[in-house]
Design an enzyme around this catalytic site. Structure first.
Site, mmCIF file in Angstrom:
data_model
loop_
_atom_site.group_PDB
_atom_site.id
_atom_site.type_symbol
_atom_site.label_atom_id
_atom_site.label_comp_id
_atom_site.label_asym_id
_atom_site.label_seq_id
_atom_site.Cartn_x
_atom_site.Cartn_y
_atom_site.Cartn_z
ATOM 1 N NE ARG A 49 -3.563 -7.523 4.631
ATOM 2 C CZ ARG A 49 -4.725 -7.384 4.592
ATOM 3 N NH1 ARG A 49 -5.281 -6.673 5.309
ATOM 4 N NH2 ARG A 49 -5.412 -7.841 3.365
ATOM 5 C CE LYS A 94 -6.241 -17.613 -1.218
ATOM 6 N NZ LYS A 94 -7.159 -16.275 -1.066
#
Length: 467
Positions: A320, A246
């Site tokens: 997820r 990120k």
């Protein structure tokens, strides 16, 4: 466990001063019933019922006789939750009672907002709570409100704690403390056992972290009678993005990426404290998505607990993955209701902003019950669709599933569809994509970690899990 119930006055508080809730349209009638001195005082102070304004009323001979709190125009009523919470910090120390009649829902919101206004994160710097105490309005269940406030405070404390003091081990400690408090059973599958116990995705995401921040699956169970409820919370204690690192601007809030885990622990506290007649299971895959020579890579194809293969097209879509294994394990027990909660996608925030948790559910009656409860208790959620035509977006061809479909469209929906594949076996399934953060201070919600969806779920449970 933080106790916010000290914000309540004793049930018998004969000296409690009245707090009048008045908007511009209410004020003239109230003033007509007052003596000239009070009318003059209100006029001199320029109080007109404007939203959030507090005016303390002097007693003859000195002291405090009561106070007025401005509720603003009726057209602004829906714009601000927990409005009464603004009054607490502005009132003098002592016991107070709301002199204005309130309906049940408004009374409960006022009482809860009052307690939550006493929350301040004080682990690293002193934060003195306001001293004013409230006699809960008539009909309010003070024990229930206190339990809900404590659960919310737990969620906030966990999210607000920086990652250096809130890794997978500390998240496990918090779950163990909760289990001990309510005589729940808890087991933890540690890093060395994840692969032998067929939890490969949790292991893969967390394996790059150092040994003291190793991945694990936390499994808490409570209750022996009633319907079965399984809560699965994303416990990514810090998310660097992995090899798809990120940028700094996106990494700054990643201590909150365990907000799903924090929320299900707060909700579990509420359920257990209130003694709800159900069998509760809480599953938390606790990991750190770190960068090292052993980090998983873009292009890797992983095999999940369920046997479905997953192509990794972005290591920053790790939430997820860890949820998938935990949900597959939970679904094997065929619970009556499974709920996953996760700070999962930026797409949900673009669509709904920070206030609204995204709700995904195939059962219309269940979805509406949750949304209606959210409106009732001031914990709003908004339904987004499990849009079946988008299933093809998560099917890359080289593997069964794609963890990060290209194109950028419908990111919250494709993430929810991915998770739904692992809920098969549960009678009903709901997914919440939450933010878990209050970007600007608001009544009863200081800037920082915040629970979303838990109170809506709690309110709806008696209906949605009814025999």
């Amino acid at each position: 466990m933080r106790d916010l119930s000290t914000g309540f006055a004793p049930e018998e508080a004969p000296d409690a001063r009245p707090l009048h809730l008045l908007g511009p349209s209410d004020l003239p009638d109230w003033l007509e019933r007052q003596d000239e001195a009070v009318r003059a005082w209100v006029a001199a102070a320029g109080f007109s019922g404007q939203r959030g304004r507090v005016l303390v009323l002097p007693a003859p001979g000195g002291g405090v006789a009561g106070a007025l709190f401005g509720t603003g125009d009726a057209r602004h009523a829906g714009r601000r939750r927990f409005q009464i919470a603004e009054a607490r910090a502005a009132l003098p120390e002592g016991d107070w009672r709301i002199a204005t009649g309130l309906g049940r829902e408004a009374a409960d919101e006022a009482a809860l907002g009052w307690l939550l206004a006493g929350y301040g994160y004080d682990r690293y710097a002193k934060n003195d709570p306001p001293k004013a105490r409230l006699v809960p309005p008539a009909g309010t269940d003070r024990d229930r409100i206190s339990a809900i406030a404590a659960g919310e405070a737990l969620t906030r404390d966990l999210i607000n704690t920086p990652a250096n003091d809130m890794g997978p081990a500390e998240l496990e400690d918090a779950a163990r403390d909760l289990a001990k408090r309510y005589d729940a059973t808890i087991s933890v599958i540690g890093a060395d056992e994840l692969l032998p116990r067929n939890l490969p995705l949790i292991h893969t995401v967390g394996r790059a972290a150092p040994a003291h921040r190793a991945p694990r699956l936390i499994d808490l169970e409570w209750g022996t009678d009633g319907p079965t409820l399984t809560l699965v919370g994303k416990g990514v204690c810090f998310d660097t993005g992995g090899l798809n690192l990120k940028p700094g601007s996106s990494m700054g809030l990643m201590k909150k990426d365990m907000g799903g885990a924090a929320t299900v622990l707060g909700l579990a506290h509420m359920i257990m404290a209130l003694g709800l007649k159900l069998r509760l299971r809480v599953l938390i895959p606790a990991v750190e998505n770190a960068v090292s020579g052993d980090a998983f890579r873009p292009g890797d194809i992983l095999t999940s607990r369920k046997g479905l293969t997953v192509e990794v097209n972005n290591t920053d879509a790790e939430g997820r993955l860890v949820l998938a294994d935990a949900m597959a394990l939970g679904a094997e027990a065929a619970p009556d209701l499974m709920i996953s909660m996760a700070t999962l996608t930026g797409a949900a925030r673009v669509a709904l902003g920070p206030d609204l948790g995204a709700l995904f559910c195939d059962d219309d009656a269940l979805a509406e019950a949750l949304a209606a409860s959210g409106r009732t208790v001031g914990d709003p959620v908004w339904r987004l669709p499990f849009w079946d035509p988008y299933e093809t977006l998560i099917e890359p061809g080289i593997a069964d599933l794609d963890n990060a479909p290209k194109g950028g469209f419908a990111g919250a929906i494709t993430a929810a569809l991915f998770l739904r594949r692992f809920a098969e076996g549960a009678a009903r399934y709901v997914h919440f994509d939450i933010y878990g953060w209050q970007p600007q201070s608001a009544p009863a919600r200081p800037k920082g970690g915040v629970g979303q969806g838990a109170r809506a779920i709690l309110d709806a449970l008696p209906q949605v899990l009814a025999p």
